[in-house]
Design an enzyme around this catalytic site. Structure first.
Site, PDB file in Angstrom:
ATOM      1  N   HIS A   1       0.845  -1.194   0.000  1.00 57.36           N
ATOM      2  CA  HIS A   1       0.000   0.000   0.000  1.00 57.36           C
ATOM      3  C   HIS A   1       0.874   1.235   0.000  1.00 57.36           C
ATOM      4  O   HIS A   1       2.077   1.174   0.191  1.00 57.36           O
ATOM      5  CB  HIS A   1      -0.888   0.039   1.249  1.00 57.36           C
ATOM      6  CG  HIS A   1      -0.082  -0.035   2.510  1.00 57.36           C
ATOM      7  ND1 HIS A   1       0.464   1.070   3.111  1.00 57.36           N
ATOM      8  CD2 HIS A   1       0.315  -1.103   3.250  1.00 57.36           C
ATOM      9  CE1 HIS A   1       1.146   0.691   4.181  1.00 57.36           C
ATOM     10  NE2 HIS A   1       1.082  -0.623   4.284  1.00 57.36           N
TER      11      HIS A   1
ATOM     12  N   ASP B   1      -1.028 -10.514  -2.601  1.00 54.17           N
ATOM     13  CA  ASP B   1      -1.237 -10.261  -1.186  1.00 54.17           C
ATOM     14  C   ASP B   1      -2.734 -10.261  -0.864  1.00 54.17           C
ATOM     15  O   ASP B   1      -3.493  -9.523  -1.475  1.00 54.17           O
ATOM     16  CB  ASP B   1      -0.624  -8.903  -0.835  1.00 54.17           C
ATOM     17  CG  ASP B   1      -0.138  -8.842   0.584  1.00 54.17           C
ATOM     18  OD1 ASP B   1      -0.050  -9.903   1.207  1.00 54.17           O
ATOM     19  OD2 ASP B   1       0.166  -7.747   1.059  1.00 54.17           O
TER      20      ASP B   1
ATOM     21  N   TYR C   1      -6.363   3.135  -9.170  1.00 48.51           N
ATOM     22  CA  TYR C   1      -4.942   3.311  -8.904  1.00 48.51           C
ATOM     23  C   TYR C   1      -4.079   2.315  -9.684  1.00 48.51           C
ATOM     24  O   TYR C   1      -2.956   2.624 -10.096  1.00 48.51           O
ATOM     25  CB  TYR C   1      -4.647   3.233  -7.407  1.00 48.51           C
ATOM     26  CG  TYR C   1      -4.528   1.835  -6.828  1.00 48.51           C
ATOM     27  CD1 TYR C   1      -3.382   1.063  -6.992  1.00 48.51           C
ATOM     28  CD2 TYR C   1      -5.561   1.287  -6.074  1.00 48.51           C
ATOM     29  CE1 TYR C   1      -3.272  -0.204  -6.460  1.00 48.51           C
ATOM     30  CE2 TYR C   1      -5.459   0.017  -5.526  1.00 48.51           C
ATOM     31  CZ  TYR C   1      -4.311  -0.721  -5.726  1.00 48.51           C
ATOM     32  OH  TYR C   1      -4.213  -1.973  -5.201  1.00 48.51           O
TER      33      TYR C   1
END
Length: 988
Positions: free
Chosen positions: A271, A301, A531
């Site tokens: 992140h 993940d 993103y």
């Protein structure tokens, strides 16, 4: 001659505009006073040349060519010059600019530092006097921003943030959707929710742990002794930005010169702070593509079991092996009769950046009186709030429960035979194993009782109740997320639950995947990037979805890395310490891509010598993480650079630290909950789609800089500043993004800047997304609005069937059958196997009789919101203050605590052969005997002695978790299969 006058007029007009803007706006006047230089603007054929002289804040127009300009801007034609110098460009204007650049019709000569300052000044001229934010009176200005846990208002007074709140909509914003179901109407509140970590952002911005100045380890000399053995121990000294950037740029050049570009390794964490410029897949990817470096390949993940297991039975590679979710909120409310939450705690781990958007919707389950079942070794927050039956299997044994449920359905004729016959293949072969006809072990509820600890009568009752009702299954935090998929048998469990849903008729009304966490009726056809769509990286060599989702929307020059070497993230320590390892790729494009094993070092490449670290800590998120401490102190690493916001985790092991600012101190643009390329249309977690401009709310604290600016400053020293920023400021890049989205069709840039957000109108009921898999259940063409699957994935005809070879749900996986038909861990037909670290590993279990699970945390987003003296420290279920230190919490059953003389908030040592971690005990009945619950993701790594060799009091329980891959042919961690012992601990 007419065109020459035009370009001459453009240059003269530019000179006038610069001076006039300086007269009107003091901040721009200050800008012009920063540098004195001469810029020449000319045509490549020599037919035109004029120059501008910047001197003491004033710009003078000079006729003809200058004898010695500092920088020169050359154009192939006058049309090209007018294109490049046109003010107030929109998306089409910038697309024209890119066409000029990529065809070498414009070029710079001169130092990057001056030329980029010049182009940025032109941007700032257009930004002078710009208004943004909302005046709230009494000296307070309200700005907007975005986070990993919700879209927010930030209130600022006297240059300081005074509070952060969720965005509340006003009457001018688009109306919310309404679902009518079973005589009731359901409408979400007019707000963008925020989670606990997000509401602590103010305290994190002003944390005492902020890195405010560039730092160098006191005993690191890039021209002398480097003392790598002292990383994690040595003190730091403050240095200037010039010195820090010179060291970093110099080390990049040295390592490339001596070892080649593959000797540089870059990586980020799971992140980073939010935004399309500042997020990990944008500026970072662009920078490292430009300089060339070895890429760290992420493991999937949180999705391990689905990616490496379930994918091979129903496809869904573009969803990490999870599934589509369209229309499921309405379908569940209208048609479902029960919801099973299996290894799912969406009230704690809300899925993918969704804050508590789903909380409102799950409250509607109570209104409708729908029964809920919760299967989890921890009586989690969703179970505690929703109520219902709780099943607590021993960690890592969920696969046995899958078989027992299937056995009951088969033997009691409780499954959908017609669906299995029409929509699946290989069922009869799997049935043989379930019934025990191949190994002599019928997988009955009685058989599973000894494995899971669940009474057979309860499991049989669950199976019957499930089959008697139209049941939704929420498997993982939202769908296919965390929990049981991160155990040694996680791939088995994920494979199995797909088969269970196939046995009940996946896609039929009221029978689907989800727990109201995803699948809202928002507009999926409104374009705004996520993103993972790559920001302005324009990467053509992977790492994000630039080449799929933004190539036609984002005008920017492409980037790509020439280095073919890869390092698997979970094996970084081995790559450094042993200088040899291997791995399997994270491939979203196909079922078979994950089988392409790679070796490190790659042929012709050097092992890594320089590690450039960025983002949150691995100590709290990867496995057996003392390995990382040992690797960081290895002499095999000549240089360690860390670009970080806070002094935590790996930052304490760096040779040079570059202080980054938070997303509240820089410009950006984004939409919360929107992942884009990784998991398509994740914004269906949100009740409203809310694209935001992320205002620069305050100036960066100390001397910290945005990630964009840090990468740009290094790029300038490497002579590739224009290749990185294209001469644009961060705010100008936000404007370029804006014009590449559908927001610009509904709102002006100026209005967007002032208000800060746009609420995307929900579609009419007639235009809402079709329900996920309804098309599949009914044998129709796929009608859900997503790019996946690729046309080549369809076997019979475009749009018909799933991504599997057969186009059906496969009980016998064709892709696994082709890859490794004799693989004992992942055979084509799912078979039961015991966990390689659990109650059946007799010798180890006798030594370490407690099973620790470490799910995703409730009060932090990975490591991002933990520690830092933030408000979250004061949450009693997050950390506990004992003798002046905030300790991580480990939950222990009262019986296990009593046997060890442990009381509430006593300090306890969790340990095994891999290491030891000191936590504060929370004695509770929410975990059964034999189970320890402690969230992963501590940001604090605080060894009591030598790093990598001593107990940690920070709370990095992942020190204890196994490094072994979930299955041999994978890159998948299994932290929830972890045997430990616990004892009371005191400082000695």
């Amino acid at each position: 001659m007419a065109e020459q006058i035009k370009i001459a007029d453009a240059v003269a007009g530019l000179q006038s505009a610069l001076n006039e803007t300086a007269e009107r706006y003091p901040e721009f006047r200050d800008r012009l006073q920063e540098k004195n230089f001469t810029v020449q603007i000319q045509l490549m054929d020599g037919s035109f040349a004029e120059h501008l002289i910047f001197e003491n804040g004033h710009v003078v127009l000079g006729s003809g060519a200058h004898s010695k300009p500092d920088i020169t801007l050359s154009f192939y034609s006058e049309v090209d010059g007018l294109t490049m110098m046109k003010p107030d460009k929109d998306w089409k204007g910038y697309l024209d600019v890119i066409n000029v650049i990529k065809n070498f019709r414009a070029g710079w000569q001169g130092p990057d530092e001056i030329s980029i300052w010049f182009t940025e000044t032109l941007d700032k001229m257009g930004q002078a006097g710009m208004q943004y934010g909302t005046d709230m009176g009494n000296g307070v200005k309200r700005y907007t921003s975005n986070t990993t846990g919700g879209a927010v208002f930030a209130y600022v007074k006297d240059g300081k943030i005074i509070r952060v709140t969720p965005i509340e909509f006003d009457d001018s914003d688009a109306a919310s959707w309404t679902i009518n179901a079973r005589g009731k109407s359901f409408t979400p509140p007019r707000i963008a929710s925020a989670d606990a970590p997000t509401l602590a952002w103010k305290s994190m911005v002003y944390s005492k742990d902020r890195l405010l100045y560039p730092m160098k380890r006191v005993d690191f000399d890039p021209n002398g002794e480097r003392n790598p053995q002292n990383r994690g121990i040595s003190e730091y000294e403050r240095i200037s930005w010039d010195e820090a950037l010179d060291i970093v740029a110099g080390e990049i050049q040295r390592v490339k010169r001596e070892h080649g570009p593959g000797a540089i390794m870059n990586c980020t964490s799971s992140h980073h702070t939010w935004g399309h410029l500042g997020y990990k897949l944008s500026a970072r990817t662009r920078f490292f593509n430009n300089i060339g470096s070895t890429t760290v390949v992420d493991n999937p993940d949180s999705w391990e079991g689905w990616f490496w297991g379930a994918m091979h039975h129903w496809g869904q590679s573009a969803h990490n092996g999870g599934g589509e979710t369209y229309g499921t909120v309405q379908d569940l409310l209208e048609n479902a009769e029960m919801v099973v939450f299996w290894s799912a705690d969406p009230e704690a781990t809300a899925g993918v950046y969704a804050a508590h958007e789903g909380t409102y919707r799950r409250r509607w389950l109570k209104d409708l009186g729908l029964p809920c079942v919760h299967i989890d070794p921890f009586y989690n927050h969703t179970a505690a709030w929703m109520g219902g039956k709780w099943f607590a299997p021993k960690p890592g044994t969920d696969n046995a429960l899958v078989f027992a449920i299937a056995y009951t359905w088969i033997t009691e004729d409780l499954y959908d035979k017609q669906y299995v016959a029409d929509r699946t293949t290989g069922f009869d072969k799997w049935k043989v194993h379930v019934l025990g006809e191949d190994d002599g072990i019928p997988k009955t509820p009685e058989w599973q009782e000894e494995i899971t600890g669940l009474p057979a009568r309860n499991v049989r009752a669950l199976a019957r109740e499930w089959a008697s009702k139209k049941t939704y299954l929420c498997a993982g935090g939202a769908i296919a997320f965390g929990g049981a998929c991160r155990t040694a048998t996680g791939a088995d469990w994920a494979r199995g639950v797909v088969m269970l849903m196939a046995m009940q008729g996946l896609g039929k009304p009221g029978i689907n995947m989800g727990g109201l966490q995803q699948g809202t009726p928002v507009n999926a056809r409104f374009w705004f990037p996520g993103y993972a769509d790559g920001g302005f990286s324009a990467s053509i060599t992977g790492g994000n979805a630039s080449v799929i989702n933004t190539y036609q929307n984002m005008p920017s020059t492409f980037t790509g890395s020439n280095v073919k070497q890869l390092v698997p993230r979970l094996k970084i320590p081995e790559a450094i310490l042993d200088q040899k390892t291997d791995g399997y790729p994270l491939d979203f494009m196909s079922l078979e891509g994950q089988f392409q094993k790679f070796e490190y070092p790659a042929p012709g490449h050097s092992p890594v010598k320089l590690w450039y670290r960025y983002g949150g800590s691995f100590f709290g998120t990867m496995t057996e993480t003392n390995r990382f401490a040992r690797a960081l102190r290895s002499p095999n690493l000549e240089t360690v650079i860390n670009q970080s916001i806070w002094f935590e985790g790996e930052a304490k092991f760096a040779d040079v630290i570059l202080p980054a600012c938070t997303s509240f101190e820089r410009w950006d643009i984004s939409e919360y909950t929107n992942c884009g390329g990784y998991v398509n249309h994740t914004f269906t977690q949100a009740n409203h789609r809310v694209p935001c401009i992320q205002h620069k709310c305050i100036e960066p604290l100390g001397e910290s800089k945005s990630d964009f600016q840090i990468f740009l400053d290094i790029s300038k020293r490497l002579g590739m500043g224009h290749q990185f920023s294209e001469g644009c400021t961060e705010l100008e890049w936000c404007r370029r993004f804006f014009y590449g989205t559908d927001v610009c069709k509904n709102m002006s840039w100026e209005d967007f800047l002032v208000k800060g957000y746009y609420v995307v109108p929900a579609p009419s009921e007639e235009l809402r997304d079709p329900v996920a898999y309804r098309w599949f259940a009914e044998g129709r063409h796929k009608d859900t609005p997503e790019l996946s699957m690729a046309p080549a994935d369809f076997t019979e005809e475009m749009g018909k069937g799933l991504q599997t070879q057969s186009g059906k749900i496969e009980f016998e996986s064709s892709s696994l059958k082709r890859f490794a038909p004799d693989d004992e861990e992942r055979p084509p037909i799912l078979k039961y196997r015991d966990s390689w670290e659990g109650t059946k590993t007799t010798e180890l279990y006798s030594k370490y009789p407690l099973q620790m699970i470490s799910p995703h945390p409730r009060f932090s987003f990975h490591t991002q919101n933990d520690g830092k003296d933030a408000f979250t420290n004061d949450i009693k279920d997050h950390r506990v203050l004992v003798n002046g230190h905030y300790y991580w919490i480990a939950r222990i059953n009262s019986d296990d605590a009593e046997k060890r003389g442990i009381g509430q908030h006593d300090l306890i040592k969790l340990y095994n052969d891999r290491g030891a971690v000191i936590c504060a005990a929370q004695v509770t009945e929410r975990v059964p005997p034999g189970t320890i619950h402690s969230y992963e993701s501590s940001s604090q790594y605080v060894p009591t002695g030598e790093p990598g060799e001593s107990p940690d009091i920070g709370g990095c329980v992942n020190i204890l978790t196994p490094v072994r891959m979930m299955v041999k042919h994978s890159h998948a961690q299994a932290p929830n299969s972890c045997l430990i012992q616990v004892e009371k601990w005191e400082w000695r």
